[in-house]
Scaffold this active site. Structure first.
Site, PDB file in Angstrom:
ATOM      1  N   THR A 228       3.775  -4.780  -1.456  1.00  0.00           N
ATOM      2  CA  THR A 228       3.552  -6.221  -1.364  1.00  0.00           C
ATOM      3  C   THR A 228       4.644  -6.965  -2.105  1.00  0.00           C
ATOM      4  OG1 THR A 228       2.281  -6.431  -3.420  1.00  0.00           O
ATOM      5  CG2 THR A 228       1.048  -5.900  -1.417  1.00  0.00           C
ATOM      6  N   ASP A 229       4.952  -8.175  -1.642  1.00  0.00           N
ATOM      7  CA  ASP A 229       5.730  -9.062  -2.496  1.00  0.00           C
ATOM      8  C   ASP A 229       4.879  -9.346  -3.728  1.00  0.00           C
ATOM      9  OD1 ASP A 229       7.658 -10.741  -3.491  1.00  0.00           O
ATOM     10  OD2 ASP A 229       7.924 -11.861  -1.631  1.00  0.00           O
ATOM     11  N   TRP A 230       5.524  -9.685  -4.821  1.00  0.00           N
ATOM     12  CA  TRP A 230       4.827  -9.782  -6.108  1.00  0.00           C
ATOM     13  C   TRP A 230       3.735 -10.848  -6.068  1.00  0.00           C
ATOM     14  CZ3 TRP A 230       7.769  -6.026  -5.754  1.00  0.00           C
ATOM     15  CH2 TRP A 230       8.014  -5.128  -6.804  1.00  0.00           C
TER      16      TRP A 230
END
Length: 810
Positions: A228-230
């Site tokens: 995932t993106d952060w």
């Protein structure tokens, strides 16, 4: 599964723990089984491994690393071998800094010129972007570490990126927004992919079964890890079912427990978790291998020289009236512009690199052979007007033969988390140019910015060099081009419209509150301008040289196209030859031409070379929404060889047998798409293309605020405290900009204003959990005392669960 026996030794809790980070930058370890943590770091154009501890989030200074030119810059080289070389050097530095996964390259399409992160992306064309990305990946992974292609997918704006719903038809999604990722997976063989923040047609990307399972893993055969993106997780269980292995950063075990409970209750089959664990283990074990060798530091000077070579080959010469460039020997030049003193060489946000060395123009003149008579800043960097600086610059300009005028966009204008407000260069810079033109017309502008800008002032300059964002050695590279030591060979990887209003997505960027509609469909960039016959300032693929090239001897067969290129000038140079394809059939709407191949060749003066560009599986294909697969239309095709999309030098035709698929559209229901003039598409016609109604694009203000609503929506909150909080955020943003702290103002927009409420939990590393967010939402929705007591109660529970022997006070 490769690690079936090892997985069998794990407890359910241990398996679940691997599915989210240990902290902000590392994966979880299981010491008893010999499973170590691996480190992830930002790195599209240089390693950004934070100098602070791994349990701290933020845009803190990274350890020194080579800052290479950004992706938008290197794309102008059109040189995949050069891209692979950049990747190799990035891989070497990743090893030196003990980084297992490099978070890049970014391959999102430049749908709109104002996207704040365009400097990190390669192109408006998926074929060029995909080929460049694959080259980077091969280079990075040749050192045994992993690349992480991002952001998957249809993430083409920064505003409201964590909540926006991208509405796009299936054919456009496949042909424009997924093709670069497809090339990165199939040809680059990337080991990891980062899912984007946004929804795609109603579903968050990392939960999107169609995107993640049907296309990525099913059609493309991807075996790697999805990260995932952060802070990009919405529903962790839905993400797991879609094959999203790694959630970053840590949530303090909160989502791990969700996975454990779902498996124990039978909501999720444990085999789903086992498969995700198996893929993650493969990433961990394969990227550990390089670190078993003795640690070796990289050669700082050698990497700096490579950065310079990359910058030199990526610089684009856009105007050269009267051959003012290269500069004639003995010409006295006045150097004007704040960017000459302090180079603008990279973007802002998570990609900021702390350079090992940094060249500035004024320090490089002696070796360039160019005679500088002096320097004046001419303007305030961040847009403030200053007549005294203009007057001083004009006095210097009167004494010079030629003015080198350094213009561009400042660091706070092009940044992650926010989009630009216009395509214009700041007004104070234009005022300087106007004043200089009154006293000396021999002006050469050197542009420093990572994206397209309007140039209504271009008639007032004789020369124009675009260095984009050239990395730590970009300033010296530009001087080498101006002196003639280097013959410019870069060509634009994006179109420059005459004005922003001409861009096809002008009416639908950045969308409305809840969604953004890609009504222009396939017709972005040159696909639109060429098909709709809209004049542009500089076409896709455009760039001048100090020599000239002639094309001849076109030969076409069923597998490839061949032709001769001759250097007809008196200087050795590199030419980028481009293959475009256009379908003659009118049964299915298509762009007038599409890039399907390219090659960069070096040719000595007077020399000729034969070039062959093979056709591949993507040359003639289109995506048929009725058969739900790639098809070929039986038709005559134009085979176009060009020096740019607008400069076609050789033209031939080839008949291609089709796959016999049914025509997917009723032409009379999509009249505008068949003309290609898609900058103004009605909702009715767009819905016909989509095959469904478009969702409501505004926030529902009648409902209470929820997890996926953003902080900015507090302006409509029932709770007075939430509304006050909203206005305090707005005031802080205004005040910080007013006092010149634009970076801090930008950070407020990126990390607070557009943050969904769930992000408070997802981005704090477990300091705040979702039950505590429930309390915050109660307060926002007008239940202050109930929400505040709920928040405190859940905080006590959280602290007690982590330290059950201690008493929690407060």
């Amino acid at each position: 599964m490769k690690y079936k026996e090892l997985i069998a030794e794990m407890t359910l809790e241990e398996k679940a723990s691997l599915m989210s980070g240990k902290d902000f930058w590392q994966t979880q370890d299981i010491e008893r089984l010999g499973i170590n943590s691996i480190f992830l770091a930002d790195g599209p154009h240089g390693i950004r491994k934070q100098a602070v501890a791994a349990d701290k989030l933020g845009l803190n200074a990274g350890r020194p690393a080579t800052c290479y030119p950004t992706a938008a810059t290197v794309a102008n080289s059109w040189n995949t071998e050069l891209g692979e070389k950049v990747g190799e050097y990035l891989g070497e530095e990743a090893i030196a800094q003990k980084v297992n996964v490099l978070l890049g390259p970014g391959v999102n399409m430049k749908r709109n010129p104002l996207c704040g992160r365009n400097f990190e992306y390669f192109s408006e064309d998926p074929y060029l972007a995909g080929k460049m990305a694959a080259s980077y990946i091969r280079g990075i992974q040749s050192y045994g570490v992993a690349a992480c292609v991002k952001h998957f997918a249809a993430n083409n704006q920064e505003e409201r990126r964590m909540s926006i719903d991208t509405i796009v038809d299936e054919r456009t999604l496949r042909e424009i927004y997924l093709t670069a990722f497809e090339i990165a997976v199939k040809e680059g063989k990337t080991k990891s992919i980062m899912s984007s923040y946004n929804r795609l047609n109603g579903t968050y990307t990392n939960e999107n079964q169609h995107l993640m399972n049907e296309i990525l893993r099913g059609e493309w055969g991807y075996k790697g890890v999805v990260i995932t993106d952060w802070g990009g997780t919405n529903d962790r269980l839905a993400g797991l079912l879609a094959g999203n292995e790694l959630e970053m950063p840590t949530t303090g075990g909160e989502t791990d427990q969700e996975i454990v409970e779902a498996i124990k209750s039978g909501r999720i089959n444990e085999e789903v978790l086992d498969e995700c664990v198996d893929r993650l283990l493969d990433l961990i074990f394969t990227t550990e291998k390089p670190f078993r060798r003795p640690h070796v530091e990289f050669d700082v000077e050698r990497h700096h020289r490579v950065s310079q070579k990359v910058a030199e080959e990526s610089i684009v010469l856009l105007k050269n009236e009267g051959n003012i460039l290269p500069l004639k020997f003995g010409k006295k030049v006045a150097v004007i512009g704040d960017f000459a003193k302090d180079a603008r060489y990279q973007g802002a946000g998570s990609s900021i690199v702390n350079p090992t060395i940094l060249d500035h123009t004024m320090d490089c003149f002696e070796e360039s052979g160019i005679v500088s008579i002096g320097f004046e800043p001419g303007f305030e960097r961040y847009g403030k007007k200053n007549q005294k600086k203009i007057d001083e610059a004009c006095e210097l300009a009167k004494k010079a033969d030629v003015i080198l005028l350094y213009l561009g966009l400042d660091e706070a204008t092009e940044a992650e988390g926010l989009d630009r407000h216009s395509m214009k260069i700041p007004e104070n810079q234009i005022e300087l140019l106007d004043a200089l033109h009154e006293v000396n017309q021999n002006i050469i502008v050197i542009l420093s910015c990572g994206s397209a800008v309007e140039m209504p002032w271009i008639s007032k300059v004789r020369g124009l060099l675009h260095g984009y964002l050239g990395g730590q050695a970009g300033a010296r590279a530009i001087l080498r081009v101006m002196s003639g030591d280097v013959n410019p060979s870069g060509k634009l990887a994006e179109t420059y419209p005459l004005r922003y209003e001409d861009s096809p997505s002008f009416h639908h960027f950045p969308g409305n509150e809840a969604s953004v509609e890609y009504r222009e469909g396939l017709f972005i960039g040159y696909r639109y301008y060429d098909t709709a016959d809209v004049n542009v300032l500089f076409p896709f693929g455009y760039g001048l040289s100090y020599t000239t090239f002639e094309y001849s001897d076109l030969q076409i067969n069923k597998n490839s196209v061949s032709f001769r290129v001759t250097n007809t000038g008196d200087t050795a140079g590199m030419e980028i030859v481009q293959l475009y394809i256009g379908c003659h059939s009118k049964d299915i709407f298509r762009p007038k031409k599409e890039l399907k191949g390219f090659e960069k060749i070096f040719i000595n003066a007077g020399e000729s070379k034969m070039v062959t560009i093979p056709f591949d599986e993507k040359t003639f294909r289109y995506f048929n929404v009725q058969t739900n697969q790639w098809e070929i239309e039986a038709a005559e095709y134009s085979i176009m060889i060009g020096s740019s999309s607008a400069d076609i030098r050789l033209l031939g035709t080839l008949y291609k047998e089709g796959t016999g698929a049914p025509i997917p559209y009723e032409k009379e229901k999509l009249p505008t798409y068949y003309t290609g003039k898609t900058n103004k598409i009605s909702e009715e016609e767009f819905e016909t293309l989509l095959g469904r109604k478009v969702p409501v694009s505004t926030w529902d203000r009648s409902k209470p605020l929820g997890y996926n609503d953003i902080i900015a929506q507090c302006q409509y909150a029932k709770g007075g405290l939430a509304r006050i909080g909203y206005y305090l955020i707005v005031f802080a943003h205004w005040y910080l900009r007013k006092v010149g702290r634009r970076d801090a103002a930008n950070l407020i927009m990126m990390s607070i204003y557009h943050l969904p409420f769930r992000g408070i939990a997802r981005m704090t590393g477990g300091v705040v959990n979702m039950p505590m967010v429930d309390g915050i939402l109660m307060i926002a929705n007008g239940h202050f005392f109930k929400g505040f007591s709920h928040f405190l109660r859940e905080r006590r529970k959280l602290l007690k669960s982590r330290n059950p022997k201690s008493e929690v006070v407060g």
